[in-house]
Design a protein around this motif. Sequence first.
Motif, PDB file in Angstrom:
ATOM      1  N   ASP A 106       0.732  -1.638   0.024  1.00 29.83           N
ATOM      2  CA  ASP A 106       0.316   0.064  -0.032  1.00 29.83           C
ATOM      3  C   ASP A 106       0.802   1.392  -0.306  1.00 29.83           C
ATOM      4  OD1 ASP A 106      -2.937   0.981   2.004  1.00 29.83           O
ATOM      5  OD2 ASP A 106      -1.389   2.036   0.216  1.00 29.83           O
ATOM      6  N   GLN A 107       1.057   1.680  -1.332  1.00 32.63           N
ATOM      7  CA  GLN A 107       1.524   2.926  -0.923  1.00 32.63           C
ATOM      8  C   GLN A 107       1.383   4.371  -1.624  1.00 32.63           C
ATOM      9  OE1 GLN A 107       5.115   3.586  -1.508  1.00 32.63           O
ATOM     10  NE2 GLN A 107       5.012   1.626  -0.261  1.00 32.63           N
ATOM     11  N   GLN A 108       0.347   4.348  -0.730  1.00 30.48           N
ATOM     12  CA  GLN A 108      -0.332   6.225  -0.836  1.00 30.48           C
ATOM     13  C   GLN A 108       0.119   6.862  -0.293  1.00 30.48           C
ATOM     14  OE1 GLN A 108      -4.926   5.007   0.263  1.00 30.48           O
ATOM     15  NE2 GLN A 108      -4.379   3.930   1.363  1.00 30.48           N
ATOM     16  N   VAL A 109       0.892   6.962   0.330  1.00 29.46           N
ATOM     17  CA  VAL A 109       1.941   7.818   0.684  1.00 29.46           C
ATOM     18  C   VAL A 109       3.053   7.368   0.486  1.00 29.46           C
ATOM     19  CG1 VAL A 109       2.563   9.738   2.232  1.00 29.46           C
ATOM     20  CG2 VAL A 109       0.606   9.010   2.256  1.00 29.46           C
ATOM     21  N   LYS A 110       4.020   8.446  -0.249  1.00 32.98           N
ATOM     22  CA  LYS A 110       5.742   7.847  -0.552  1.00 32.98           C
ATOM     23  C   LYS A 110       6.706   8.881  -0.572  1.00 32.98           C
ATOM     24  CE  LYS A 110       3.354   6.164  -5.442  1.00 32.98           C
ATOM     25  NZ  LYS A 110       3.515   6.196  -6.647  1.00 32.98           N
ATOM     26  N   GLN A 111       6.934   8.801  -0.338  1.00 34.00           N
ATOM     27  CA  GLN A 111       8.153  10.051   0.422  1.00 34.00           C
ATOM     28  C   GLN A 111       9.421   9.429  -0.606  1.00 34.00           C
ATOM     29  OE1 GLN A 111       7.633  10.151   4.419  1.00 34.00           O
ATOM     30  NE2 GLN A 111       8.440  11.754   4.251  1.00 34.00           N
ATOM     31  N   PHE A 169       0.988   6.995   6.684  1.00 31.13           N
ATOM     32  CA  PHE A 169       2.637   7.458   7.239  1.00 31.13           C
ATOM     33  C   PHE A 169       3.158   7.295   5.910  1.00 31.13           C
ATOM     34  CE2 PHE A 169       3.250   9.687  10.747  1.00 31.13           C
ATOM     35  CZ  PHE A 169       2.326   9.293  11.660  1.00 31.13           C
ATOM     36  N   GLY A 170       4.050   8.555   5.188  1.00 32.08           N
ATOM     37  CA  GLY A 170       5.965   7.416   4.077  1.00 32.08           C
ATOM     38  C   GLY A 170       6.805   7.020   5.124  1.00 32.08           C
ATOM     39  N   ALA A 171       7.551   6.635   3.867  1.00 32.00           N
ATOM     40  CA  ALA A 171       8.322   5.258   4.354  1.00 32.00           C
ATOM     41  C   ALA A 171       9.823   6.474   5.404  1.00 32.00           C
ATOM     42  CB  ALA A 171       9.204   4.689   3.352  1.00 32.00           C
ATOM     43  N   GLY A 172       9.467   7.474   4.780  1.00 35.17           N
ATOM     44  CA  GLY A 172      10.094   9.011   6.023  1.00 35.17           C
ATOM     45  C   GLY A 172      11.957   9.334   5.019  1.00 35.17           C
ATOM     46  N   THR A 173      11.977  10.819   5.226  1.00 31.18           N
ATOM     47  CA  THR A 173      13.171  11.123   4.796  1.00 31.18           C
ATOM     48  C   THR A 173      14.009  11.425   5.996  1.00 31.18           C
ATOM     49  OG1 THR A 173      12.068  11.822   2.548  1.00 31.18           O
ATOM     50  CG2 THR A 173      14.528  12.495   3.490  1.00 31.18           C
ATOM     51  N   ARG A 174      14.880  10.826   5.627  1.00 29.13           N
ATOM     52  CA  ARG A 174      16.228  11.162   6.826  1.00 29.13           C
ATOM     53  C   ARG A 174      17.673  12.947   6.416  1.00 29.13           C
ATOM     54  NH1 ARG A 174      18.494   8.720  10.916  1.00 29.13           N
ATOM     55  NH2 ARG A 174      17.569   6.276  10.636  1.00 29.13           N
ATOM     56  N   LYS A 195       7.175   1.552   7.777  1.00 25.60           N
ATOM     57  CA  LYS A 195       6.759   1.996   8.171  1.00 25.60           C
ATOM     58  C   LYS A 195       5.464   2.678   9.048  1.00 25.60           C
ATOM     59  CE  LYS A 195       4.879   3.702   3.287  1.00 25.60           C
ATOM     60  NZ  LYS A 195       3.854   3.937   3.169  1.00 25.60           N
ATOM     61  N   VAL A 196       5.578   3.816   9.529  1.00 27.70           N
ATOM     62  CA  VAL A 196       5.052   3.390  11.008  1.00 27.70           C
ATOM     63  C   VAL A 196       3.133   3.282  10.193  1.00 27.70           C
ATOM     64  CG1 VAL A 196       3.513   5.088  12.355  1.00 27.70           C
ATOM     65  CG2 VAL A 196       6.017   5.191  11.968  1.00 27.70           C
ATOM     66  N   GLU A 197       2.252   2.106  11.266  1.00 27.18           N
ATOM     67  CA  GLU A 197       1.318   1.923  10.554  1.00 27.18           C
ATOM     68  C   GLU A 197       0.172   2.223  11.071  1.00 27.18           C
ATOM     69  OE1 GLU A 197       1.727  -2.219   8.853  1.00 27.18           O
ATOM     70  OE2 GLU A 197       2.578  -2.118  10.562  1.00 27.18           O
ATOM     71  N   PHE A 198      -0.623   2.403  11.229  1.00 35.75           N
ATOM     72  CA  PHE A 198      -2.486   2.979  12.130  1.00 35.75           C
ATOM     73  C   PHE A 198      -2.424   1.351  12.021  1.00 35.75           C
ATOM     74  CE2 PHE A 198      -6.413   3.930  13.169  1.00 35.75           C
ATOM     75  CZ  PHE A 198      -7.250   3.098  12.887  1.00 35.75           C
ATOM     76  N   LEU A 199      -2.787   1.114  13.635  1.00 31.11           N
ATOM     77  CA  LEU A 199      -3.583   0.011  13.747  1.00 31.11           C
ATOM     78  C   LEU A 199      -5.653   0.409  14.202  1.00 31.11           C
ATOM     79  CD1 LEU A 199      -0.959  -1.582  16.973  1.00 31.11           C
ATOM     80  CD2 LEU A 199      -1.334  -1.966  13.991  1.00 31.11           C
TER      81      LEU A 199
END
Lengths: 113, 114
Positions: A1-6, A103-108, B42-46
């Motif tokens: 599920d890639q609804q939000v992508k960074q 959430f996206g995967a994040g950017t460091r 990723k941070v995932e909703f529960l």
Amino acid sequence: DQQVKQNSPSLSVQEGRISILNCDYTNSMFDYFLWYKKYPAEGPTFLISISSIKDKNEDGRFTVFLNKSAKHLSLHIVPSQPGDSAVYFCAASEAGGYNKLIFGAGTRLAVHP
Amino acid sequence: EPEVTQTPSHQVTQMGQEVILRCVPISNHLYFYWYRQILGQKVEFLVSFYNNEISEKSEIFDDQFSVERPDGSNFTLKIRSTKLEDSAMYFCASSETRSTDTQYFGPGTRLTVL
């Protein structure tokens, strides 16, 4: 599920310069977007948000831009400081829902002197 | 400044054991959430919780998981029979209202299942 992508896992910026972090989304039902900052072993800390009725929101050194037609948002940090070094997460929630954040995967981000 | 607190900070348990993770949301907030982050993911909703019932839950939140607000301040996540793959950081969050309101996160509980 890639609804939000960074798409950028990391970014390195010199102190005093601008940091630009990008985020893309695919779900057109998203109507609220947030940026969180996270240090290791801590919870996400809220930075700034934007509603889909706006295209810009500013808070001090942080500005978020939203381009709905491109389904793209960005976070600008000006000027960048070493204390800004952290992982930045983009998150989105859907209209009419119970505010579940995706959430996206994040950017460091690393800000070096 | 009010903040979300979580206990314990680190929980180590054996596979098959029950664990309860505790959270104290911000006092005037009405909506409560649990998220998790498996290492490197990723941070995932529960689950989200409002008015003493679950509002929404993800596919991850199966029958092994439950949430409760046993009193006016605590919000708990119970995992009945832990699996190795439950090892993760678990974050509690709360928000004042539902629509377009910011969620504030706690520091997390690191759950390690051996």
